[in-house]
Write a protein that holds these residues in place. Structure first.
Motif, PDB file in Angstrom:
ATOM      1  N   SER A 105       0.835  -1.204   0.000  1.00 10.64           N
ATOM      2  CA  SER A 105       0.000   0.000   0.000  1.00 10.64           C
ATOM      3  C   SER A 105       0.869   1.254   0.000  1.00 10.64           C
ATOM      4  O   SER A 105       0.563   2.231  -0.693  1.00 10.64           O
ATOM      5  CB  SER A 105      -0.931   0.007   1.217  1.00 10.64           C
ATOM      6  N   ALA A 108       2.182   1.776  -3.459  1.00 12.97           N
ATOM      7  CA  ALA A 108       1.153   2.376  -4.312  1.00 12.97           C
ATOM      8  C   ALA A 108       0.996   3.861  -4.013  1.00 12.97           C
ATOM      9  O   ALA A 108       0.766   4.673  -4.926  1.00 12.97           O
ATOM     10  CB  ALA A 108      -0.176   1.643  -4.115  1.00 12.97           C
ATOM     11  N   PHE A 109       1.127   4.229  -2.731  1.00  8.34           N
ATOM     12  CA  PHE A 109       1.059   5.643  -2.356  1.00  8.34           C
ATOM     13  C   PHE A 109       2.152   6.441  -3.054  1.00  8.34           C
ATOM     14  O   PHE A 109       1.913   7.536  -3.587  1.00  8.34           O
ATOM     15  CB  PHE A 109       1.179   5.774  -0.839  1.00  8.34           C
ATOM     16  N   THR A 112       1.410   7.150  -6.870  1.00  5.40           N
ATOM     17  CA  THR A 112       0.454   8.211  -7.189  1.00  5.40           C
ATOM     18  C   THR A 112       0.860   9.552  -6.589  1.00  5.40           C
ATOM     19  O   THR A 112       0.519  10.600  -7.142  1.00  5.40           O
ATOM     20  CB  THR A 112      -0.942   7.821  -6.681  1.00  5.40           C
ATOM     21  N   SER A 204       3.949  -0.384  -9.118  1.00  4.88           N
ATOM     22  CA  SER A 204       3.437  -0.004  -7.808  1.00  4.88           C
ATOM     23  C   SER A 204       1.919  -0.051  -7.764  1.00  4.88           C
ATOM     24  O   SER A 204       1.331  -0.257  -6.693  1.00  4.88           O
ATOM     25  CB  SER A 204       3.920   1.407  -7.445  1.00  4.88           C
ATOM     26  N   LEU A 205       1.267   0.123  -8.915  1.00  5.58           N
ATOM     27  CA  LEU A 205      -0.190   0.094  -8.971  1.00  5.58           C
ATOM     28  C   LEU A 205      -0.721  -1.231  -9.501  1.00  5.58           C
ATOM     29  O   LEU A 205      -1.764  -1.699  -9.066  1.00  5.58           O
ATOM     30  CB  LEU A 205      -0.703   1.244  -9.849  1.00  5.58           C
ATOM     31  N   TYR A 228      -5.676  -0.901   0.570  1.00  3.72           N
ATOM     32  CA  TYR A 228      -4.904  -0.730  -0.659  1.00  3.72           C
ATOM     33  C   TYR A 228      -5.605   0.206  -1.633  1.00  3.72           C
ATOM     34  O   TYR A 228      -4.960   0.986  -2.335  1.00  3.72           O
ATOM     35  CB  TYR A 228      -4.668  -2.090  -1.322  1.00  3.72           C
ATOM     36  N   THR A 231      -5.128   4.027  -0.357  1.00  3.90           N
ATOM     37  CA  THR A 231      -3.827   4.696  -0.386  1.00  3.90           C
ATOM     38  C   THR A 231      -3.476   5.323  -1.736  1.00  3.90           C
ATOM     39  O   THR A 231      -2.919   6.426  -1.748  1.00  3.90           O
ATOM     40  CB  THR A 231      -2.708   3.719   0.036  1.00  3.90           C
ATOM     41  N   PRO A 232      -3.778   4.694  -2.878  1.00  5.96           N
ATOM     42  CA  PRO A 232      -3.477   5.400  -4.138  1.00  5.96           C
ATOM     43  C   PRO A 232      -4.273   6.683  -4.325  1.00  5.96           C
ATOM     44  O   PRO A 232      -3.834   7.591  -5.036  1.00  5.96           O
ATOM     45  CB  PRO A 232      -3.846   4.355  -5.206  1.00  5.96           C
TER      46      PRO A 232
END
Length: 726
Positions: A105, A108-109, A112, A204-205, A228, A231-232
């Motif tokens: 997560s 992914a943060f 973005t 990451s995504l 998850y 977080t993006p």
């Protein structure tokens, strides 16, 4: 393996076809001679029960401990040592699972966050690099284009090398390009560097959903998946705030240093403690440590140029082909692209609107982006609350009271009971756009456009109420949670449709659904033969839906064909894996112990059936062939297999059936094929049985280079011979 015959011993080799049809003028043996290994045609003998044992060909005994084995002795697949295998990520400790979840997560943060943190730096970078604000905006938005281009590369590579290497090799390369943006001396170099940064940030995504599916079982996945998904969306919300703070105090280049800081904290630091979770990679690594032979690789024997050519011409072009030829994919992608386009348009418009119309400085403008984060948080809370406090309690109550499903419904509750979420998804986007445009045009108080942003932020997660794991593309899509069945139609892709419908039922063990491999891919194949193909995403048997949920959904799908005007066409069914068990259940009597107001009316007659590697009855108590086999989870799944045993419950009207199995499948023993074929023959219907002695579990349609890859062409010849393609 060898199968005894009442009159003479008959050898079964790589492919064994059994049929009760009269001899065909087609020389089947000649067709089989074209495969890589020879085969023998034999008549199926229903008087033999393979479960009682039969002499086996010693030449086909696998010797996994041998250091040098032939391709026939190598295993077709690897699996866990048992349900409690410590290597299985599902058996990891809760602390380990949550560590993996928080790490992916956080990654992914970062992916973005890097997209939006540059927003406050657009004007300052344009001035310092002697460019226009339009080109600087292009440098900001091209990062998202890099994310789009990197996605198709990430999923195939993860299937070969695993999740961990792909993430922790690509993200450091991403960091190097971000480092370059901090030292860029021209707008052209900034544009190029941000594009490649986005390209290498794509994993990451695209890896998150697959990683969570690796480590969390479906019934425990909603909480980690919610984290998850959130977080993006929080990355773009916090990026402009922090970007504005450093741009105003330190300069626009500090947006790059800020990205690197989060990369070190959330990506580089956790890397040494992050474990690989992809099942095939874990099992291959353990097999190497144990000095065991490995299954055949799809690219085995290919030269490096051939591997690269195959990857470039097939793997990379498939997403674009699907985008241009699949209406469902095109529509969903268009809607998603529209939403993300609006999201990034907001990021570019907010600094201008709040600076020009409201006189905000860059830091104050950054704080207004919190509206997006608030919207995401509220939407996520609404989804979880609606499911736990409203919908699931009513489902449990209906099951406890044995309330029959409403007329023309496939669940215990009327479909309208889920509409409150649907009401919120699309309209709030329109409301947010209207509030933002109207308030900015008339200079209404600044809180109004900020609230409008919250409406927009709430649209994303609400649209994700249907859980479909698309981390590896639509061809590998997996439905992990189904609260309401869905039926997708594929029109014939030939100029001369054959005028028939076919219902496609994928497998997944009734806890997941292989929508891609055993649904979409099969539908594409059959649509190419002129069928109107329908892929069913059915509910799973569990305490919320009840034991008979998948069977009720499949029966309802067939009757719905008539209600929607498709009844004039003959119909068939194709089921693979647990979908094969479901398909066979449509040929069987509906259990009298179940309550369904529409059960007595039955289902429309099926003209033919295609069933592959299905657990027909070996999961049922008393009919298992694996000693001391533990009960399946959840209990409703075991109860379904105990109640529905199609080989001994077939109706009098059974259609011609094509059956294909793997003779060496440890998960679905081939005795299932013999039992089903015998039952169909006793019911008076013709059956054609093909058993491949060396085939991987769940071979579907994508086992290129193996003898079992010939089964679709064999099935096509069978359908032509039976008149089902006319």
């Amino acid at each position: 393996m060898a199968l005894p015959n009442a009159s003479r011993p008959v050898s079964w080799s790589n492919t064994t076809a059994a049929s009760t049809r009269p001899p065909s003028p087609v020389n089947i043996e000649k067709d089989h001679d074209k495969s890589r290994q020879s085969s023998t045609i034999a008549d199926f003998n229903p008087g033999i029960d393979p479960e009682k044992g039969s002499p086996q060909n010693a030449g086909q005994e696998a010797t996994p401990s041998a250091p040098h084995t032939s391709s026939q002795d190598r295993p077709s697949a690897l699996d866990w040592d048992g349900p409690e295998d410590p290597l299985n990520p599902h058996n990891w400790s809760a602390a380990r699972k949550w560590y993996q979840t928080y790490t992916i997560s956080g990654i992914a943060f970062v992916g973005t966050f890097a997209s939006s943190v540059f927003t406050p730096a657009i004007e300052q970078s344009a001035s310092e690099l002697h460019s226009t604000q339009l080109i600087a905006t292009f440098a900001y938005s091209i990062y998202a284009l890099g994310l789009a281009f990197g996605g198709p590369f990430a999923a195939p590579l993860s299937e070969t090398f695993g999740r961990r290497p792909l993430i922790f090799i690509s993200l450091p390369i991403f960091a190097l390009f971000i480092l370059g943006t901090g030292f860029a001396q021209s707008m052209a170099s900034l544009v190029v560097l941000r594009f490649w940064a986005g390209f290498f940030a794509a994993p990451s995504l695209s890896m998150g959903s697959g990683t969570l599916s690796d480590i969390w079982p479906p019934e425990k996945r909603s909480g980690p998946m919610s984290l998850y998904v959130a977080t993006p969306f929080m990355g773009p919300a916090l990026g402009p705030i922090l970007g504005a703070a450093v741009t105003q105090t330190r300069g626009w280049r500090w947006t790059s240093w800020l990205i690197l800081f989060f990369t070190i904290v959330l990506v580089i630091a956790p890397a040494p403690f992050y474990k690989e979770s992809y099942k095939p990679v874990l099992l291959r690594q353990r097999a190497k440590k144990r000095n065991l032979p490995l299954p055949r690789s799809p690219t085995e024997g290919m030269s490096l140029p051939k591997i690269v050519s195959t990857y470039a011409t097939k793997t990379l072009t498939r997403p674009m082909h699907m985008l241009l030829t699949e209406p469902i994919v095109a529509t969903f992608n268009t809607y998603s692209a529209f939403n993300f386009g609006l999201l990034y348009a907001f990021f570019a418009a907010f600094p201008y609107v709040f600076a020009t119309e409201y006189g905000f400085d860059s830091v104050s403008t950054g704080y207004t982006f919190l509206g997006l984060g608030v919207g995401v948080i509220i939407a996520t809370i609404c989804i979880v609350s609606f499911s736990k406090l409203y919908y699931l309690p009513r489902v449990r109550k209906a099951i406890a009271e044995k309330t029959p499903a409403p007329a023309f419904a496939t669940s215990r509750l009327a479909p309208e009971k889920r509409l409150p979420l649907a009401f919120a998804g699309g309209p709030i986007l329109t409301i947010g756009l209207f509030l933002f445009g109207w308030s900015a045009a008339y200079r209404v108080h600044w809180i109004v456009p900020t609230i409008a942003e919250a409406f927009f932020g709430g649209d994303g997660p609400i649209e994700g109420a249907f859980e479909l794991d698309l981390a590896n593309g639509i061809d590998e899509a997996v439905a992990t949670s189904v609260t309401r069945p869905w039926l997708f139609a594929f029109k014939p892709t030939t100029s001369t449709p054959n005028g028939r419908n076919i219902l496609i039922l994928g497998g997944g063990g009734y806890i997941e659904l292989m929508v891609g491999r055993e649904g979409v891919q099969v539908a594409r194949w059959l649509a190419g033969l002129g069928f109107h193909a329908f892929v069913l995403i059915h509910r799973f048997p569990n305490k919320e839906t009840g034991i008979q949920a998948p069977i009720d959904d499949a029966r309802r799908a067939l009757t719905m064909f008539y209600e929607k005007g498709f009844g004039v066409r003959p119909m068939g069914v194709c089921g693979l894996s647990s979908g094969g068990h479901l398909a066979a259940s449509l040929l069987s009597t509906y259990p009298t112990c179940w309550s369904n107001p529409n059960a007595e009316s039955g289902v429309p007659y099926l003209e033919f059936a295609i069933i592959g590697y299905a657990p027909i009855s070996t999961n049922a108590k008393g009919r298992q062939i694996i000693p001391n086999k533990p009960a399946l989870e959840p209990p409703e799944k075991q109860a379904l297999y105990d109640t529905v045993q199609p080989d001994v419950q077939l109706e009098s009207r059974v259609p011609p059936t094509f059956i294909v199995y793997a003779g060496n499948d440890p998960v679905v023993p081939v005795v299932n094929a013999y039992r089903l074929a015998e039952g169909i023959m006793k019911a008076g219907a013709p059956v054609e049985l093909h058993v491949f002695s060396d085939a991987p579990h769940g071979f579907a349609l994508d086992t290129l280079g193996l003898p079992v890859s010939d089964w679709p062409s064999m099935c096509e010849k069978w359908m032509r011979q039976g008149g089902f393609l006319s």
